[in-house]
Motif scaffolding. Structure first.
Motif, PDB file in Angstrom:
ATOM      1  N   ILE A   1      65.861  59.121  19.313  1.00 36.38           N
ATOM      2  CA  ILE A   1      65.098  57.885  19.486  1.00 36.38           C
ATOM      3  C   ILE A   1      64.761  57.660  20.953  1.00 36.38           C
ATOM      4  O   ILE A   1      63.631  57.309  21.312  1.00 36.38           O
ATOM      5  N   GLU A   2      65.740  57.954  21.813  1.00 31.96           N
ATOM      6  CA  GLU A   2      65.492  57.810  23.250  1.00 31.96           C
ATOM      7  C   GLU A   2      64.360  58.737  23.690  1.00 31.96           C
ATOM      8  O   GLU A   2      63.471  58.352  24.444  1.00 31.96           O
ATOM      9  N   ALA A   3      64.416  59.966  23.169  1.00 28.10           N
ATOM     10  CA  ALA A   3      63.388  60.934  23.531  1.00 28.10           C
ATOM     11  C   ALA A   3      62.023  60.478  23.051  1.00 28.10           C
ATOM     12  O   ALA A   3      61.020  60.623  23.743  1.00 28.10           O
ATOM     13  N   LEU A   4      61.991  59.873  21.853  1.00 29.31           N
ATOM     14  CA  LEU A   4      60.713  59.395  21.315  1.00 29.31           C
ATOM     15  C   LEU A   4      60.111  58.328  22.211  1.00 29.31           C
ATOM     16  O   LEU A   4      58.906  58.274  22.425  1.00 29.31           O
ATOM     17  N   HIS A   5      60.982  57.462  22.727  1.00 31.63           N
ATOM     18  CA  HIS A   5      60.489  56.399  23.604  1.00 31.63           C
ATOM     19  C   HIS A   5      59.904  56.963  24.876  1.00 31.63           C
ATOM     20  O   HIS A   5      58.925  56.459  25.398  1.00 31.63           O
TER      21      HIS A   5
END
Lengths: 434, 452
Positions: free
Chosen positions: A412-416
């Protein structure tokens, strides 16, 4: 720094900075022995006393120094040795043998190294020994015929002590400890290890010859002490060439450590790890930013440094994946959610991805299966997915079972953070179920 | 890593101890990597100062890790040894390379035949005491992930080599993997992790545009790169691969211009011309199904415009007639549950409740889970019912089964020495089996439970 330039007597700022870098780098990178260890005063005294008795009275001893990595085991030993060698008599008499479990990987190599460090290669010559013990006893015997009538004491330091326990039959340990038990030559054996269960590794006959003296270095550092450490690590010594610069620097460092934001960052580091290695790394990152353009450490520097230290490597790597690879990672995450962490294979992931594409009815990401397979294999090369143990090489590539080595929060962090992430993919990644 | 929008240039003020001229040359050679080079330089400090014992540089393939490090060390003329762990398959080779680069041939020659770590450190220390380091020495290890498979202690030793040899030494480990996958069981000294981020699309464009063809304008090449990235960027961000693809397809892109059919400014026309080619390239060259040479030939010939020749080499396997049916039977046995055989292959199979039969869920689809093993008897039973003519179970049939195993179209699951009732698995893909069954006019889809 116009104030500084006005004073003609002091050295130019560039030279001062250079000196400062040299001094602090030696401390942070090269682990120069500190002048005294505040945290482990008692241990220091204990060990020093022990070694003094070996050096002066010819008493044999064995001791283990146990503590986690970066807790200052080596520093303690170095400090003690430095203090010990200040005595003239000891300096003349004491022989030191330093062995490291990482380097001396078996007893034959270790024995050769001992011979070398005791400068006995000539004495040994081409002699053939029946056993290890015979050889070692011969070596120690040879020392008896030294310049003094009595035997010279030998200090054996075994770094990474636990690795010596894996040698065949633990011959080296057995013999060393046996010598230290019996009244042969005066020998002190000091072992350093990070394994708390190291005694369990020793065979019974070895264990019974060990004195069971242990020095534990468990960090009891409180946060205030930690802060003092930071300040003392960063301050310049009194013998710095330019007095005035040193005073300026030290006072600016004191101000720096009192800063609220700096304290917050250090608190965070303290909570995650107390060891000196990670602290040194943080300070080194700050120090590397010092230059004539930027002559002091500012709170922003430490903020940046701590951001570097805490940045999650896997999220960083996810950032560089192609869109297709990212899609596959998201599909895997969904599979993991649905099947509660069961391993998956390529076909399942591809199927999940195709379901997403059908919903979107957009053909932008319609890739041939081999292209998707190549992306999948790249993920495997990066070890973001790992094949399940025991799934044999006989299965086809498409059906080899894999586990995802990523946490959903990392994804999720990477997606952001992902640059120009298409909205539909982002939404797909965020939704709980695919 | 970039907090400020503009990366600081490599100036002498920030990096004292190095010549301005050299720094400028370094900066010229490292487009889009100024931040990383600056960071590395400031960590290295002045040549004679100590640096960290170990720096772990990680980032994706072709993100300039080795390039930046090598350019820095070469241009600034620092003593260093660059070693690719893919070349040094044993620790002995690695030691030799390090000693050779740092102390010359004499040092390397003193290594014993099978050097241990202890020997290496001893010889290093010996030479170090003869020639103390005036400048920090660097050991660069590329593809460091391979170190994990070498001697158990090698990685732990390299990480703390500075302490062990007591020299002004820094080890730089370069890898595509993250440090977490390296850490040994009992841990070791932690290196400083330094991330080299991937190039952004704009940066890729900038770098790729650098190697333009001298006889065409820069704009043309830039627009070509733009088209190329438009197609490949979603799949591949590897600079080297993109560069290769760009070089390979540029002549095709220029064809209309050289033939006079279009002007250089006709971007739309050029785009229409090249796009299908690039899409084709993705399915061929990119997957290494054809070599670059073959691809160039294919582009030159390009007469028959028929559908893409079955690109995968697997679709061209020629098999004997019965082998094809054996393979089909094996596929059916692998992907259909045994209980459904009655429904597919027995003429009067009585009543099977359709609802019950059709009840299946995706989770148990064999095309997702992979082929299941089956005994020889079942294979033969299916084989007899799918072949039209009567076949006798002769030795020739059995030998065909074993040749299918040799061809790796079937795999034997049971142990080789188990002679009665051996078990097999079908190891071919859906596309392959469809192609095979088409050649013998057999509609395999009708017999597959998953597609009912």
């Amino acid at each position: 720094m116009s104030k500084r330039k006005a004073k003609g007597a002091s050295k130019p700022i560039g030279e001062c900075i250079s000196q400062l870098q040299k001094c602090l780098r030696e401390r942070l990178c090269h682990n120069r022995i500190p002048s005294q260890l505040e945290a482990s005063e008692a241990q220091h005294k204990h060990l020093l006393g022990l070694l003094q008795r070996t050096a002066n009275n010819g008493e044999s001893n064995s001791v283990l120094i146990i503590g986690p990595r970066g807790s200052g085991k080596t520093a303690l030993l170095k400090c003690v040795l430095r203090d010990l060698l200040q005595e003239k008599e000891v300096q003349k008499n004491l022989l030191q043998v330093h062995l490291n479990g990482l380097l001396q990987t078996d007893d034959r190599i270790a024995l050769k190294e001992i011979t070398r460090q005791l400068n006995l290669e000539n004495v040994v010559g081409d002699k053939v020994f029946g056993s290890f013990a015979e050889n070692l006893v011969f070596l120690l015997e040879a020392l008896k015929k030294g310049d003094r009538s009595t035997t010279r004491p030998v200090l054996f330091v075994l770094d990474e002590f636990d690795l010596f326990a894996h040698h065949k039959n633990q011959t080296l340990l057995y013999n060393l400890l046996d010598v230290s038990q019996s009244a042969q030559a005066p020998v002190a054996v000091v072992g350093l290890t990070c394994r708390l269960d190291v005694l369990e590794l020793l065979e019974k006959r070895v264990k019974s010859r060990f004195s069971h003296r242990q020095i534990h270095l468990l960090s009891t550092l409180s946060f205030t002490q930690y802060l003092e450490q930071v300040a003392s690590q960063l301050s310049l010594p009194d013998d710095f060439p330019d007095r005035e610069f040193a005073l300026d620097w030290n006072s600016s460092m004191r101000r720096f450590c009192e800063d609220k934001s700096v304290e917050g960052i250090l608190q965070r580091h303290f909570n995650s790890s107390k060891d000196f290695c990670s602290l040194h790394m943080l300070l080194m990152l700050c120090l590397s930013r010092i230059s004539t353009v930027n002559p002091t450490i500012k709170p922003a520097d430490i903020l940046e440094a701590s951001r570097l230290c805490f940045s999650d490597a896997k999220s960083n790597m996810l950032h560089g994946l192609s869109i297709l690879e990212l899609c596959l990672v998201i599909a895997m995450k969904h599979l993991n959610d649905v099947y509660e962490g069961e391993p998956f294979n390529f076909q399942m992931v591809h199927n999940e991805f195709k379901k997403f594409l059908q919903r979107k009815s957009s053909s932008v990401y319609n890739f041939e299966q081999p292209v998707v397979m190549k992306a999948f294999e790249h993920l495997q090369q990066l070890e973001l997915i790992r094949p399940v143990d025991g799934s044999s090489a006989k299965t086809q590539r498409e059906y080899q079972l894999m586990n995802l080595a990523l946490d959903s929060s990392q994804i999720i962090e990477a997606l952001h953070k992902y640059p120009q992430c298409p909205t539909d993919i982002k939404q797909w990644g965020m939704s709980a179920f695919g | 890593m970039s907090s400020s929008p503009l990366p600081p240039p490599l100036q002498q003020q920030r990096h004292p101890g190095y010549e301005e001229e050299r720094l400028r040359r370094v900066a010229e050679q490292l487009p889009c990597r100024e931040v990383q080079a600056g960071m590395l330089l400031s960590l290295m400090g002045e040549p004679q100062q100590y640096s960290l014992p170990c720096i772990f540089i990680y980032g994706h393939r072709a993100s300039g890790k080795s390039y930046v490090v090598n350019v820095l060390l070469k241009e600034l003329e620092l003593p260093h040894a660059t070693i690719s762990c893919a070349e040094c398959i044993t620790a002995a080779l690695l030691f030799e390379q390090v000693l050779l680069a740092l102390f010359g041939g004499d040092a390397a020659a003193t290594l014993p035949r099978y050097p241990s770590l202890s020997d290496f450190v001893r010889i290093y220390r010996h030479h170090r005491s003869r020639a103390p380091a005036e400048q920090t020495r660097y050991i660069v290890l590329e593809k460091a992930e391979l170190l994990r498979d070498m001697d158990a202690n090698l990685l732990s030793v390299l990480v703390r080599l500075q302490e062990l040899v007591e020299d002004n030494l820094t080890v730089l480990l370069l890898s595509e993997l993250v440090w977490d996958t390296f850490r040994p069981n009992t841990g070791c000294l932690e290196p400083l992790p330094l991330h080299f981020p991937d190039y952004t699309k704009a940066e890729l464009h900038q770098i790729l545009s650098r190697d333009r063809h001298p006889s065409y304008s820069a704009d043309l090449y830039a627009s070509y790169i733009h088209i190329l990235l438009g197609i490949f960027y979603a799949v591949c961000r590897d600079l080297r691969e993109l560069r290769h693809l760009a070089a390979l397809n540029f002549t095709k892109f220029c064809e209309p211009v050289t033939e006079g059919k279009a002007k250089e400014s006709d971007t739309h026309k050029l785009w229409r011309n090249i796009e299908p080619h690039l899409k084709k390239a993705m399915q061929t060259v990119y997957l290494r199904e054809v070599s670059s040479l073959e691809w160039e030939k294919m582009q030159q010939v390009e007469t028959e415009t028929g559908p893409l020749r079955g690109l995968s080499a697997h679709t061209h396997v020629e098999l004997p007639f019965y082998s094809k049916f054996l393979l089909i039977a094996a596929y059916l046995a692998s992907y259909n549950p045994a209980r459904t055989d009655k429904r597919f292959f027995v003429k009067h199979h009585g009543k099977i409740k359709k609802t019950k039969f059709l009840k299946k869920n995706e989770k148990t689809s064999n095309h997702l889970l992979g082929p299941k093993p089956f005994p020889l008897d079942r294979l033969l039973a299916i084989f007899y019912s799918v072949v039209d003519s009567r076949v006798a179970p002769t030795a020739s049939i059995f030998s065909q089964i074993s040749s299918l195993v040799t061809l790796q179209l079937l795999t034997q699951v049971s142990h080789v020495d188990q002679l009665d009732a051996p078990k097999y698995k079908c190891a071919v893909s859906m596309d392959f089996i469809c192609a095979v069954s088409r050649t013998v006019n057999f509609d395999i889809i009708k017999y597959l439970y998953d597609f009912l």
